[in-house]
Motif scaffolding. Structure first.
Motif, PDB file in Angstrom:
ATOM      1  N   ALA A 141      -2.456   4.544  -2.049  1.00 20.81           N
ATOM      2  CA  ALA A 141      -3.035   5.882  -2.199  1.00 20.81           C
ATOM      3  C   ALA A 141      -4.383   5.935  -1.488  1.00 20.81           C
ATOM      4  O   ALA A 141      -4.990   4.898  -1.214  1.00 20.81           O
ATOM      5  CB  ALA A 141      -3.223   6.216  -3.681  1.00 20.81           C
ATOM      6  N   THR A 142      -4.853   7.140  -1.202  1.00 20.69           N
ATOM      7  CA  THR A 142      -6.171   7.280  -0.580  1.00 20.69           C
ATOM      8  C   THR A 142      -7.225   7.726  -1.595  1.00 20.69           C
ATOM      9  O   THR A 142      -8.398   7.812  -1.281  1.00 20.69           O
ATOM     10  CB  THR A 142      -6.128   8.282   0.589  1.00 20.69           C
ATOM     11  N   SER A 143      -6.796   8.036  -2.818  1.00 16.47           N
ATOM     12  CA  SER A 143      -7.720   8.261  -3.939  1.00 16.47           C
ATOM     13  C   SER A 143      -8.053   6.896  -4.517  1.00 16.47           C
ATOM     14  O   SER A 143      -7.681   5.870  -3.948  1.00 16.47           O
ATOM     15  CB  SER A 143      -7.012   9.105  -4.999  1.00 16.47           C
ATOM     16  N   THR A 144      -8.696   6.859  -5.686  1.00 19.31           N
ATOM     17  CA  THR A 144      -8.761   5.592  -6.409  1.00 19.31           C
ATOM     18  C   THR A 144      -7.312   5.187  -6.686  1.00 19.31           C
ATOM     19  O   THR A 144      -6.453   6.046  -6.916  1.00 19.31           O
ATOM     20  CB  THR A 144      -9.512   5.760  -7.762  1.00 19.31           C
ATOM     21  N   ILE A 145      -7.043   3.896  -6.674  1.00 21.60           N
ATOM     22  CA  ILE A 145      -5.661   3.447  -6.869  1.00 21.60           C
ATOM     23  C   ILE A 145      -5.245   3.665  -8.336  1.00 21.60           C
ATOM     24  O   ILE A 145      -4.052   3.628  -8.669  1.00 21.60           O
ATOM     25  CB  ILE A 145      -5.488   1.977  -6.409  1.00 21.60           C
ATOM     26  N   VAL A 177       1.734  -5.094  -4.600  1.00 17.20           N
ATOM     27  CA  VAL A 177       0.761  -4.567  -3.639  1.00 17.20           C
ATOM     28  C   VAL A 177       0.065  -3.316  -4.179  1.00 17.20           C
ATOM     29  O   VAL A 177       0.724  -2.347  -4.582  1.00 17.20           O
ATOM     30  CB  VAL A 177       1.457  -4.228  -2.294  1.00 17.20           C
ATOM     31  N   PHE A 178      -1.255  -3.365  -4.226  1.00 16.85           N
ATOM     32  CA  PHE A 178      -2.069  -2.191  -4.561  1.00 16.85           C
ATOM     33  C   PHE A 178      -3.033  -1.950  -3.399  1.00 16.85           C
ATOM     34  O   PHE A 178      -3.857  -2.824  -3.095  1.00 16.85           O
ATOM     35  CB  PHE A 178      -2.931  -2.462  -5.801  1.00 16.85           C
ATOM     36  N   LEU A 179      -2.964  -0.792  -2.762  1.00 10.49           N
ATOM     37  CA  LEU A 179      -3.898  -0.503  -1.666  1.00 10.49           C
ATOM     38  C   LEU A 179      -4.454   0.901  -1.847  1.00 10.49           C
ATOM     39  O   LEU A 179      -3.696   1.866  -1.978  1.00 10.49           O
ATOM     40  CB  LEU A 179      -3.184  -0.622  -0.310  1.00 10.49           C
ATOM     41  N   GLY A 180      -5.779   1.024  -1.841  1.00  9.76           N
ATOM     42  CA  GLY A 180      -6.399   2.335  -2.002  1.00  9.76           C
ATOM     43  C   GLY A 180      -7.883   2.214  -2.263  1.00  9.76           C
ATOM     44  O   GLY A 180      -8.519   1.232  -1.891  1.00  9.76           O
ATOM     45  N   GLY A 181      -8.444   3.214  -2.941  1.00 10.57           N
ATOM     46  CA  GLY A 181      -9.860   3.177  -3.310  1.00 10.57           C
ATOM     47  C   GLY A 181     -10.013   2.809  -4.778  1.00 10.57           C
ATOM     48  O   GLY A 181      -9.048   2.403  -5.433  1.00 10.57           O
ATOM     49  N   GLY A 182     -11.278   2.920  -5.280  1.00  9.51           N
ATOM     50  CA  GLY A 182     -11.489   2.793  -6.722  1.00  9.51           C
ATOM     51  C   GLY A 182     -12.012   1.460  -7.213  1.00  9.51           C
ATOM     52  O   GLY A 182     -11.770   1.098  -8.361  1.00  9.51           O
ATOM     53  N   THR A 245      -6.303   3.420   7.656  1.00  7.86           N
ATOM     54  CA  THR A 245      -5.612   4.700   7.509  1.00  7.86           C
ATOM     55  C   THR A 245      -4.435   4.518   6.537  1.00  7.86           C
ATOM     56  O   THR A 245      -4.024   3.391   6.233  1.00  7.86           O
ATOM     57  CB  THR A 245      -5.036   5.168   8.856  1.00  7.86           C
ATOM     58  N   LEU A 246      -3.886   5.632   6.083  1.00  5.25           N
ATOM     59  CA  LEU A 246      -2.717   5.551   5.188  1.00  5.25           C
ATOM     60  C   LEU A 246      -1.552   4.875   5.917  1.00  5.25           C
ATOM     61  O   LEU A 246      -0.775   4.125   5.316  1.00  5.25           O
ATOM     62  CB  LEU A 246      -2.325   6.955   4.710  1.00  5.25           C
TER      63      LEU A 246
END
Ligand SMILES: [Zn+2]
Length: 387
Positions: A141-145, A177-182, A245-246
């Motif tokens: 995600a591109t938000s917090t994960i 796998v967890f990829l994102g922000g937060g 990038t996503l």
């Protein structure tokens, strides 16, 4: 006096007319070739792509700006289309928590609840069932994960605001796998930027159970671990200079998950199309549509080569009541208008590609999407409520 009130009236109505011109591209060389329907063999992998807050106008204005009136975005190349009704159990207008729970659990819940039901029970998610089948799983995600959409696949809380607790539940979820922000929800309270109210360092806890922690695109791409926690921002990821990038995150997730012979379940969210809608900011929406559509390209390229991967793309709800008008002096100029800074109850589009994609055509309730995926994957009893 009269003139003054006219001027004030004009200023107020100008401020209330949320309208923006969007540039339309008139030279396009996009790939407009529609992907074919494929043979309905057994599905090995599922990629669920969720464009948060994305209605037809978000897709279409993105298309006009990015590839022009005659072009097609990657997501418009998917051969099967459907429509999804989005209401939640307590409102005709869903939020992202109830919206994602309908997909992850095949059940309606109240707004704000994450794979959790109003009576205090919770529901088994597609991701958890995939884990039980020995498949690999991932959330991007591109938000917090820990935001509502990804959280609804791997955590159970009454309130979407409990992101610190969601991060704790992730450790136990088995998700590879967890990829994102937060990052703020993973670092102890004494570290700068922390939003935790305790001393737990979840990044270390993830490392202790075998995850590689990465925080830059280079580290992400150089990691040779098949369990990966990538946090690339303290809060939501930057929109204008997004790294990775996503698309890059999606490709990394696919490269990690594909080695499992039992297959994988991957959820990828274009989180911030919704945030552009909340801000009534068409430039933001289109920038995010582009980032999301590039990730769609990565997913479709993978599925095309693989042949056993089902790709389902939809939204949880529309945001902003975005609509498309033309400029009063030029019918070739797009003018976007908005009716709200919150979500709307307008049904959303669905696109599908891969084996059995045709099952998703026509009108669907949002809960049908989770139910159909579980059925096609032989996940057993679903929806499944746990006490
Ligand atoms: Zn929203």
């Amino acid at each position: 006096m009269r003139l003054k009130s006219i001027i004030i009236f004009l200023l107020i109505s100008l401020a209330c007319t949320k309208s923006q011109e969007v540039e339309v591209l008139h030279t396009s060389s996009s790939n407009s070739e529609r992907l074919p329907l494929v043979e309905n063999k057994k599905i090995k992998n599922v990629i669920l792509l969720i464009a948060d807050g994305t209605g037809i106008a978000q897709i279409s204005s993105g298309q006009l700006n990015l590839v022009g009136p005659d072009g097609y975005l990657n997501l418009q190349r998917m051969p099967v289309t459907g429509i999804v009704k989005t209401q939640s159990s307590n409102s005709l207008i869903t939020d992202s928590a109830a919206g994602a729970t309908a997909y992850s659990c095949g059940l309606k819940t109240d707004n704000g609840m994450i794979a959790f039901l109003p009576d205090g029970s919770f529901c088994k998610t597609l991701l958890e069932l995939a884990e039980e089948k020995g498949m690999s799983t991932g959330l991007v995600a591109t938000s917090t994960i820990t935001h509502a959409t990804p959280a609804s696949f791997a955590a159970h809380v009454r309130s979407r605001g409990s992101q610190a607790e969601i991060a704790e539940q992730y450790i136990e979820s088995g998700t590879e796998v967890f990829l994102g922000g937060g990052r703020e929800f993973f670092i102890p309270q004494d570290q700068e930027g922390s939003s935790r109210k305790d001393d737990r360092n979840l990044i270390e806890e993830f490392e202790n159970v075998g995850y590689d922690y990465v925080s830059t695109v280079e580290e992400m791409q150089n990691s040779d671990s098949d369990k990966l926690l990538g946090l690339f921002a303290n809060s939501g990821m930057d929109s204008e200079n997004r790294t990775p990038t996503l698309e890059e995150m999606t490709n990394t997730a696919l490269s990690k998950l594909q080695s499992n012979e039992n297959g994988f379940f991957l959820m990828v969210e274009g989180s911030q199309i919704d945030w552009g809608g909340h801000g009534n900011d068409s430039e933001y929406v289109i920038r995010e549509m582009k980032d999301f559509d590039n990730a769609v390209k990565a997913a479709l390229e993978y599925a095309e080569k693989d042949g056993e991967t089902l790709v389902v793309l939809t939204a949880d709800h529309e945001t902003g009541g975005m609509t498309m008008m033309t400029s009063s002096d030029d019918a070739q100029k797009l003018r976007v208008e908005w009716v709200t800074d919150y979500h709307t109850g307008v049904p959303v589009a669905l696109m599908a590609y891969g084996p059995h994609a045709i099952e998703f055509s026509g009108w669907n309730d949002n809960t049908d999407i989770g139910i159909k995926i579980a059925e096609l994957m032989n996940f057993g009893e679903f929806p499944l409520i746990l006490e």
